[in-house]
Design a protein around this motif. Structure first.
Motif, short mmCIF file in Angstrom:
data_model
loop_
_atom_site.label_atom_id
_atom_site.label_comp_id
_atom_site.label_asym_id
_atom_site.label_seq_id
_atom_site.Cartn_x
_atom_site.Cartn_y
_atom_site.Cartn_z
N ASP B 53 0.85 -1.07 0.00
CA ASP B 53 -0.10 -0.09 0.09
C ASP B 53 0.94 1.31 -0.06
OD1 ASP B 53 -2.23 -1.61 0.05
OD2 ASP B 53 -2.50 -1.60 2.36
N ILE B 54 1.89 1.28 0.70
CA ILE B 54 2.91 2.44 0.92
C ILE B 54 3.72 2.61 -0.66
CG2 ILE B 54 4.81 3.32 1.99
CD1 ILE B 54 2.68 3.06 4.01
N ILE B 55 3.77 1.57 -1.28
CA ILE B 55 4.58 1.61 -2.53
C ILE B 55 3.60 2.26 -3.35
CG2 ILE B 55 5.41 0.28 -4.59
CD1 ILE B 55 6.51 -1.58 -2.22
N ASN B 56 2.23 1.92 -3.31
CA ASN B 56 1.43 2.34 -4.39
C ASN B 56 1.30 3.91 -4.01
OD1 ASN B 56 0.77 0.03 -5.60
ND2 ASN B 56 -1.14 -0.45 -3.96
N ILE B 57 1.06 4.11 -2.81
CA ILE B 57 1.01 5.60 -2.39
C ILE B 57 2.44 6.42 -2.71
CG2 ILE B 57 1.08 7.22 -0.36
CD1 ILE B 57 -0.89 5.30 1.33
N SER B 59 4.19 5.79 -5.18
CA SER B 59 4.33 5.80 -6.76
C SER B 59 3.40 6.95 -7.28
CB SER B 59 4.36 4.56 -7.45
OG SER B 59 3.11 4.07 -6.89
N GLU B 60 2.20 7.17 -6.42
CA GLU B 60 1.30 8.30 -6.74
C GLU B 60 1.79 9.45 -6.49
OE1 GLU B 60 -2.50 7.75 -4.94
OE2 GLU B 60 -2.72 5.35 -5.52
N VAL B 61 2.25 9.75 -5.46
CA VAL B 61 3.21 11.14 -4.94
C VAL B 61 4.40 11.30 -5.64
CG1 VAL B 61 4.04 12.36 -3.07
CG2 VAL B 61 2.14 10.81 -2.72
N TYR B 62 5.23 10.33 -6.12
CA TYR B 62 6.57 10.54 -6.67
C TYR B 62 6.50 10.25 -8.10
CZ TYR B 62 8.01 11.64 -1.91
OH TYR B 62 8.09 12.10 -0.58
N LYS B 63 5.42 9.94 -8.74
CA LYS B 63 5.15 9.48 -9.86
C LYS B 63 6.57 8.53 -10.66
CE LYS B 63 1.32 12.47 -10.74
NZ LYS B 63 1.50 13.14 -9.48
N ASP B 64 7.20 9.37 -11.57
CA ASP B 64 8.37 8.73 -12.37
C ASP B 64 9.70 8.47 -11.40
OD1 ASP B 64 6.67 8.31 -14.43
OD2 ASP B 64 7.29 10.21 -15.20
N GLU B 65 9.89 9.11 -10.42
CA GLU B 65 11.03 8.95 -9.39
C GLU B 65 11.10 7.82 -8.86
OE1 GLU B 65 11.46 12.20 -6.74
OE2 GLU B 65 10.13 13.78 -8.03
N VAL B 66 12.32 7.12 -8.75
CA VAL B 66 12.58 6.14 -7.97
C VAL B 66 12.50 6.29 -6.26
CG1 VAL B 66 14.35 4.14 -7.59
CG2 VAL B 66 13.93 5.27 -9.87
N ALA B 67 11.80 5.27 -5.90
CA ALA B 67 11.76 5.77 -4.40
C ALA B 67 11.90 4.17 -3.81
CB ALA B 67 10.21 6.11 -4.07
N ILE B 68 12.72 4.02 -2.89
CA ILE B 68 12.87 2.81 -1.94
C ILE B 68 12.08 2.81 -0.71
CG2 ILE B 68 14.69 1.37 -0.82
CD1 ILE B 68 16.64 2.62 -2.71
#
Lengths: 429, 211
Positions: B53-57, B59-68
């Motif tokens: 769920d956090i990954i989904n959130i 990717s919605e917030v940071y769109k194309d940026e890579v987030a770990i």
């Protein structure tokens, strides 16, 4: 002909078994539930849990005056921390330092990290000072080297000692203080009451390590806690405990002495840091990530095998052999405790590609060479890989050594596997 | 004629190498989020969250940026999101989406923000230097001994030239195509060098057998 078919069927069945064991596992009943008895892959920091500590510069102006807070000391601190990490045999870590000197250390979360991460951040300053006035007589800058030793007396009583060798030119100063910090001789053989007043007149030294007082002591010929000795070669011997016959106590104090010895020999941090935050982070490898990766790899393998099947008559057999090789290789990596890191994934890919190229060469065989000849040729072609495998395997840092180790096991397995399995699948006899 | 061909070949390689070096010099490398300066946002959710769920959130917030995204803390009670940068607006958005998903009332003040400096390139390369140097010397010794009949100097020069050229080309392509420098970059470079050396062995073996 019949024998050959039977041999091939047996080998295919064997490959199937190995593949099942490697990719699915071997399940056995354990405490009323089925458990995979195959050893788990040992993962590195890239895939495992990470422990992180953040070191802020202590704000106390006395310990960290303005003039020492400069880039030179920041860099020196980082280098000393790196040396300490190497000394404690941390095999995988990352150190970040910003322009203000703040440091973040990340390492694989294991017992080593649990026991030593905080010690790595210690200032490591040993001071020998006057117990009353706090005047520093000697500190790390005056010490040439330190050594942890055990002093054993005739009756088997032993004490863990720290032996300090002072820098040249400080011998006279040491002799001078050894005459000052001694038990007052005229106090001997007096009444207990008188002794209590005279104890106050005996000048004592406080030996501190960072903020901890290791021992308060004066010079004497006898070894016991609280007595310093000058050895014949001019070194100071500091006993950390009263002589004891208990091995546990001795071991505990010797560990302490060894730790101080190591930290002194590497050098103290020029700046005092304090741990502002310590945290543990979970692995990025979650079940769903593993599934996606497994599917991607499976698709690649299927495409590669399909190419062999379409292109060559014996493509199916060699495709099965390749699958069997990958499965066997992964089992070898499990049993040899090879660390799986991002780098070792590349190593595994190199080995699998090299084996695929070999099988291609066997099937292509445009010079009508024998199987053994092709295998010998590929053994020569693989020499740069074998050299890199061995050279990298001995590195002390996991990302480097894991790459070498997976290449090494792959290189060792390839000739054996091909000679036993692939050759029998390929041969017509 | 042969000498002219060799000269032409050397000129082409030299021009190509210089072009690659210029590309590397003027084109900055892209480092992945782990190696570059980054921001880590930590929010204590008390362990009641699914990381998906956090990954989904995220990717919605940071769109194309890579987030770990990782869980953190002794009991995995905290969520830690590492991104290259996060604006106040993105922090706000993140908190709102978390509140919406988990029906909580967190504010941006509950978000612990840690700024991390980058990992120095030299720190990443340093562990490989000794092993690579030893391997390099041994590989050169192998080529020198095995193919000495083909001309020792020529063989050694071509091995060194090919390896250096391959590395420069690899770096130039990484730079041109803005491929991220990450945990596997060094190993990938090594893999390319290994296959390059293997190909050289195939060629020299053929030349040796023809001789």
């Amino acid at each position: 002909m019949k024998n050959n078919t039977l041999k091939k069927v047996t080998i295919i069945l064997l490959i199937l078994l190995i593949s099942l064991a490697s990719f699915v596992g071997i399940y056995a009943k354990n405490l009323n539930r089925m458990k995979n008895i195959m050893p788990d892959y040992k993962v590195g920091m890239d895939f495992g849990e990470i422990r992180e500590i953040r070191l802020d510069i202590a704000q106390d102006k006395q310990t960290n005056p303005e003039e020492i807070l400069n880039e030179e000391n920041y860099i020196k601190s980082k280098k000393i921390i790196e040396k300490r990490m190497e000394m404690f045999r941390f095999s995988e870590y990352q150190i970040r330092q910003d322009e203000n000197g703040y440091i973040v250390i990340q390492t694989y979360d294991d017992d080593l990290a649990n026991n030593y991460m905080q010690i790595v951040a210690m200032k490591g300053l040993l001071q020998i000072k006057d117990n009353e006035t706090n005047e520093v007589i000697f500190n790390n800058n005056d010490i040439k080297s330190a050594q942890a030793t055990v002093h054993t007396e005739r009756n088997n009583y032993s004490a863990a000692c720290l032996v300090l060798e002072l820098k040249d030119g400080l011998k006279e100063k040491l002799e001078e203080i050894s005459r000052i910090y001694v038990e007052s001789e005229n106090n001997e053989n007096e009444t207990a009451e008188e002794n209590s007043t005279n104890e106050a007149t005996t000048k004592e030294l406080a030996i501190t390590f960072d903020s901890d007082n290791i021992v308060s002591a004066h010079f004497d010929d006898e070894v016991k806690q609280g007595n310093l000795q000058i050895l014949s070669d001019g070194k100071i011997q500091i006993p950390l405990n009263n002589p004891t016959t208990s091995q546990t106590t001795l071991y505990q104090y010797l560990n302490e002495a060894t730790l101080i010895e190591r930290l002194i020999n590497i050098g103290n941090l020029p700046i005092e840091y304090e741990i502002s935050n310590e945290n543990i982070f979970s692995s990025v490898l979650r079940q769903e990530v593993i599934q996606v990766l497994a599917i991607a790899v499976a698709i690649l393998i299927v495409i590669a095998v399909a190419y062999l099947i379409i292109r060559y008559k014996k493509g199916l057999l060699m495709g099965a052999s390749w699958l069997g090789f990958i499965a066997t290789y992964l089992i070898v990596l499990r049993f040899t405790n090879s660390v799986i890191s991002m780098n070792s994934i590349i190593g595994i890919a190199i080995i699998c590609i090299f084996e695929y190229l070999f099988l291609n060469a066997v099937l292509h065989n445009k010079h009508n060479s024998t199987f053994n000849k092709i295998l010998a040729n590929y053994s020569i072609i693989g020499i740069p890989m074998y050299i890199i495998a061995i050279a990298f395997s001995f590195a002390s840092i996991i990302p480097v050594s894991s790459f070498g180790i997976v290449l090494f096991w792959g290189s060792a397995l390839m000739p054996a596997y091909n000679f036993i399995i692939t050759k029998n699948l390929y041969s017509e006899e | 004629m042969e000498r002219k061909q060799i000269l032409r070949y050397i000129c082409i390689v030299a021009i190509f190498t210089i072009a690659c070096i210029l590309v590397i010099a003027f084109n900055k490398f892209e480092f992945n989020v782990n190696y570059s300066k980054n921001v880590r946002l930590e929010l204590d959710l008390g362990g009641s969250f699914a990381i998906g769920d956090i990954i989904n959130i995220t990717s919605e917030v940071y769109k194309d940026e890579v987030a770990i995204v990782r869980s953190a803390g002794n009991y995995g009670e905290t969520v830690a999101i590492t991104v290259k940068d996060s604006t106040d607006e993105q922090n706000e958005q993140l908190i709102n989406k978390v509140n919406e998903k988990f029906e909580t009332n967190y504010t941006v003040d509950d978000l612990k923000i840690y700024y991390n400096s980058n990992i120095k390139g030299t720190d990443t390369i340093k562990p490989y230097v000794l092993s690579s140097a030893i391997a390099g010397v041994l590989i050169l010794a192998f080529f020198g001994i095995r193919y000495r009949k083909l001309g020792l100097i020529k063989i050694l020069a071509s091995v060194i030239g090919t390896v250096i050229g391959t590395v420069i080309l690899y770096l130039a392509l990484t730079s041109i195509f803005k491929m991220e420098i990450n945990e596997i970059s060094v190993a990938s470079g090594l893999a390319i060098v290994i296959f390059c050396l293997m190909y050289m062995i195939v060629t020299y073996e053929r030349m040796l057998s023809e001789k």
